[in-house]
Scaffold this motif. Structure first.
Motif, PDB file in Angstrom:
ATOM      1  N   ARG A 149     -12.188   3.933 -15.314  1.00 15.70           N
ATOM      2  CA  ARG A 149     -10.732   3.754 -15.282  1.00 15.70           C
ATOM      3  C   ARG A 149     -10.401   2.837 -14.103  1.00 15.70           C
ATOM      4  N   PRO A 150      -9.218   2.241 -14.082  1.00 17.42           N
ATOM      5  CA  PRO A 150      -8.869   1.393 -12.939  1.00 17.42           C
ATOM      6  C   PRO A 150      -9.055   2.127 -11.613  1.00 17.42           C
ATOM      7  N   VAL A 151      -9.582   1.398 -10.636  1.00 17.11           N
ATOM      8  CA  VAL A 151      -9.918   1.980  -9.336  1.00 17.11           C
ATOM      9  C   VAL A 151      -9.631   0.955  -8.246  1.00 17.11           C
ATOM     10  N   GLY A 152      -9.258   1.443  -7.083  1.00 17.80           N
ATOM     11  CA  GLY A 152      -9.049   0.576  -5.925  1.00 17.80           C
ATOM     12  C   GLY A 152      -9.670   1.231  -4.705  1.00 17.80           C
ATOM     13  N   VAL A 153     -10.240   0.438  -3.828  1.00 16.93           N
ATOM     14  CA  VAL A 153     -10.826   0.959  -2.594  1.00 16.93           C
ATOM     15  C   VAL A 153     -10.345   0.100  -1.436  1.00 16.93           C
ATOM     16  N   ASP A 154     -10.121   0.737  -0.302  1.00 15.93           N
ATOM     17  CA  ASP A 154      -9.810   0.001   0.918  1.00 15.93           C
ATOM     18  C   ASP A 154     -10.459   0.693   2.096  1.00 15.93           C
ATOM     19  N   ILE A 155     -11.076  -0.101   2.955  1.00  9.16           N
ATOM     20  CA  ILE A 155     -11.585   0.415   4.226  1.00  9.16           C
ATOM     21  C   ILE A 155     -11.020  -0.438   5.338  1.00  9.16           C
ATOM     22  N   GLN A 156     -10.759   0.186   6.474  1.00 10.10           N
ATOM     23  CA  GLN A 156     -10.223  -0.505   7.649  1.00 10.10           C
ATOM     24  C   GLN A 156     -10.918   0.036   8.886  1.00 10.10           C
ATOM     25  N   CYS A 157     -11.531  -0.845   9.634  1.00  9.95           N
ATOM     26  CA  CYS A 157     -12.081  -0.470  10.929  1.00  9.95           C
ATOM     27  C   CYS A 157     -11.016  -0.802  11.970  1.00  9.95           C
ATOM     28  N   PRO A 158     -10.766   0.132  12.870  1.00  6.06           N
ATOM     29  CA  PRO A 158      -9.623  -0.015  13.773  1.00  6.06           C
ATOM     30  C   PRO A 158      -9.652  -1.276  14.630  1.00  6.06           C
ATOM     31  N   VAL A 159      -8.535  -1.932  14.590  1.00  7.64           N
ATOM     32  CA  VAL A 159      -8.160  -2.981  15.527  1.00  7.64           C
ATOM     33  C   VAL A 159      -6.735  -2.593  15.902  1.00  7.64           C
TER      34      VAL A 159
END
Length: 197
Positions: A94-104
């Motif tokens: 099924r439609p999927v989205g991923v996001d990762i963020q390393c702190p700045v």
């Protein structure tokens, strides 16, 4: 839903060279245009994870490196994110989205444009994790819908016990545990409807 992650700092020189060697010529040309080596490695590792995931989870067109479409619907979906030393690729039927963020240092003004008053109040409490938690939720949701950053305003969180929750019944969020980074996967929970029918 399946998630593959990699930390580029754990790749030896030999492993990195092997990742670059395995790139298809078109991908290699695009990736080699990137000026910074770590950007090239993140992109190459993302390509490797996409290939591994597609080989494991979907029937796909090995020449196009994308899931087959049957009756106008995709056999599978994937989403890529990379930040800092990490790369993540989510796969689903099924439609999927991923996001990762390393702190700045967070640029809250950038996110404010897409926030409700309640979300702004949440951000104003000043904790860095508030910004990255809300940002990764919004971006994963927008990616799931295929909108990218222009879709950040589509998602509006509800809050319970000081934490953002999804107010929509059509998706499911999972948090990604990456050392020192924030991540979220959003997957559509309702069946996909073909717009042509």
């Amino acid at each position: 839903m399946k998630l593959l992650t990699a930390n580029i700092r754990l790749y030896s020189r030999e492993q990195s060279a092997d990742v670059f060697r395995r790139l298809r010529p078109v991908a290699a040309m695009r990736i080699n245009r990137l000026a910074i080596y770590d950007d090239r490695l993140r992109s190459a590792v993302a390509q490797q994870l996409v290939k591994e995931g597609m080989d494991c989870f979907f029937s796909h067109d090995r020449f196009a490196d994308r899931p087959y479409e049957q009756n106008g619907e995709a056999d599978g979906y994937f989403s890529i994110s990379h930040s800092g030393d990490y790369v993540a690729v989510a796969f689903s039927h099924r439609p999927v989205g991923v996001d990762i963020q390393c702190p700045v240092k967070p640029d809250q003004q950038a996110l404010y444009r897409f926030c409700t008053e309640e979300e702004r109040a949440y951000l104003d409490n000043g904790r860095q994790e508030c910004f990255f938690t809300l940002w990764t939720m919004k971006e994963a949701y927008a990616k799931m819908h295929g909108c990218g950053l222009s879709g950040l305003g589509m998602f509006h969180a509800l809050f319970y016990d000081g934490k953002p929750l999804c107010q929509y019944d059509d998706c499911h969020f999972e948090w990604i545990d990456l050392e020192g980074c924030y991540g979220c996967v959003c997957e559509l929970t309702t069946p996909c409807m073909n717009s042509a029918t």
